[in-house]
Design a protein around this motif. Structure first.
Motif, PDB file in Angstrom:
ATOM      1  N   ILE A 162      26.867  15.907  -0.744  1.00 51.91           N
ATOM      2  CA  ILE A 162      25.911  15.201   0.132  1.00 51.91           C
ATOM      3  C   ILE A 162      25.628  16.059   1.354  1.00 51.91           C
ATOM      4  O   ILE A 162      24.478  16.299   1.725  1.00 51.91           O
ATOM      5  N   ASN A 163      26.673  16.603   1.982  1.00 52.93           N
ATOM      6  CA  ASN A 163      26.471  17.354   3.222  1.00 52.93           C
ATOM      7  C   ASN A 163      26.057  18.790   2.950  1.00 52.93           C
ATOM      8  O   ASN A 163      25.931  19.571   3.887  1.00 52.93           O
ATOM      9  N   GLU A 164      25.902  19.131   1.682  1.00 52.50           N
ATOM     10  CA  GLU A 164      25.492  20.494   1.317  1.00 52.50           C
ATOM     11  C   GLU A 164      26.395  21.532   1.972  1.00 52.50           C
ATOM     12  O   GLU A 164      25.942  22.581   2.382  1.00 52.50           O
ATOM     13  N   THR A 165      27.700  21.239   2.088  1.00 58.86           N
ATOM     14  CA  THR A 165      28.611  22.240   2.658  1.00 58.86           C
ATOM     15  C   THR A 165      29.580  22.645   1.562  1.00 58.86           C
ATOM     16  O   THR A 165      29.964  21.819   0.743  1.00 58.86           O
ATOM     17  N   PHE A 199      31.210  14.159  -1.364  1.00 60.44           N
ATOM     18  CA  PHE A 199      30.920  14.354   0.062  1.00 60.44           C
ATOM     19  C   PHE A 199      30.389  15.758   0.314  1.00 60.44           C
ATOM     20  O   PHE A 199      29.420  15.969   1.034  1.00 60.44           O
ATOM     21  N   ASN A 224      24.890   7.509  -2.366  1.00 55.24           N
ATOM     22  CA  ASN A 224      25.876   6.568  -1.811  1.00 55.24           C
ATOM     23  C   ASN A 224      26.311   5.572  -2.881  1.00 55.24           C
ATOM     24  O   ASN A 224      27.435   5.104  -2.880  1.00 55.24           O
TER      25      ASN A 224
END
Lengths: 100, 105
Positions: free
Chosen positions: A50-53, A47, A3
């Motif tokens: 972070i969301n591992e997508t 992002f 973050n």
């Protein structure tokens, strides 16, 4: 931890927007816009990380392509904006050299 | 362990980008100077940033896409900056030192 990187990136986004707001000429604003686009792409990639997508990365790719190409077309439109100014400038330069 | 290495590299990328921001916010410098500084340092910042991300995710589908985005940005970023500088010159944006050179101030 990630973050912090996001917050710093948003701070950079804000500063480059200042250049877009202040920029005396259109071309300053364009270079600021170019900076903003780069920062937004990085925010999207962070992002996604972070969301591992992985599907978010497609957005970043498409945004990179369309954002940059949009800027290119703006520059093409702007290139003959004050054509007269350039011609006057050249004529003054020539008259300057003649009477030297 | 891998986490900290990638954070270090990403932090380095952020520091490079900070110089890019400093470069663009210089009031006394010329437009073309600011444009050059921004593009060059920004591209370096992107490269370091994506290396940090690639380290974080190792060899995977994610890293493959990141490399693709990196290639796109490496091609397009200098291209756009060149176009901006060219249109500024064509559009009659005369830089200060050029004016001084021609003593037209």
């Amino acid at each position: 931890m990630m973050n912090i990187i996001l917050i710093v990136l948003f701070a950079y986004l804000f500063f480059s927007m200042i250049r877009v707001a202040i920029g005396p000429s259109v071309w300053d604003r364009l270079s600021g816009l170019n900076l903003v686009t780069t920062k937004i792409i990085l925010v999207i990639v962070i992002f996604a990380s972070i969301n591992e997508t992985t599907y978010l990365l497609d957005f970043a790719m498409i945004y990179a392509l369309s954002g940059f190409i949009g800027t290119i077309f703006i520059t093409l439109f702007l290139s003959n904006r004050n054509r007269r100014k350039l011609e006057e400038f050249k004529e003054d330069a020539e008259t300057e050299q003649e009477n030297e | 362990m891998l986490e900290y290495i990638s954070f270090a590299i990403m932090g380095l990328g952020l520091i490079f980008m900070f110089f890019g921001i400093v470069g663009i916010m210089q009031p006394n410098k010329d437009f073309y100077y600011r444009l050059l500084v921004t593009c060059k340092i920004d591209t370096v910042g992107i490269i370091t940033f994506f290396i940090g991300l690639a380290v974080r995710h190792g060899i995977s589908f994610f890293t493959g896409k990141i490399v693709l985005i990196l290639i796109i940005m490496l091609i397009l970023n200098p291209l756009v900056t060149h176009m901006v500088a060219r249109s500024a010159y064509r559009g009659g944006y005369v830089s200060k030192d050029e004016l001084e050179k021609r003593k037209l101030r």
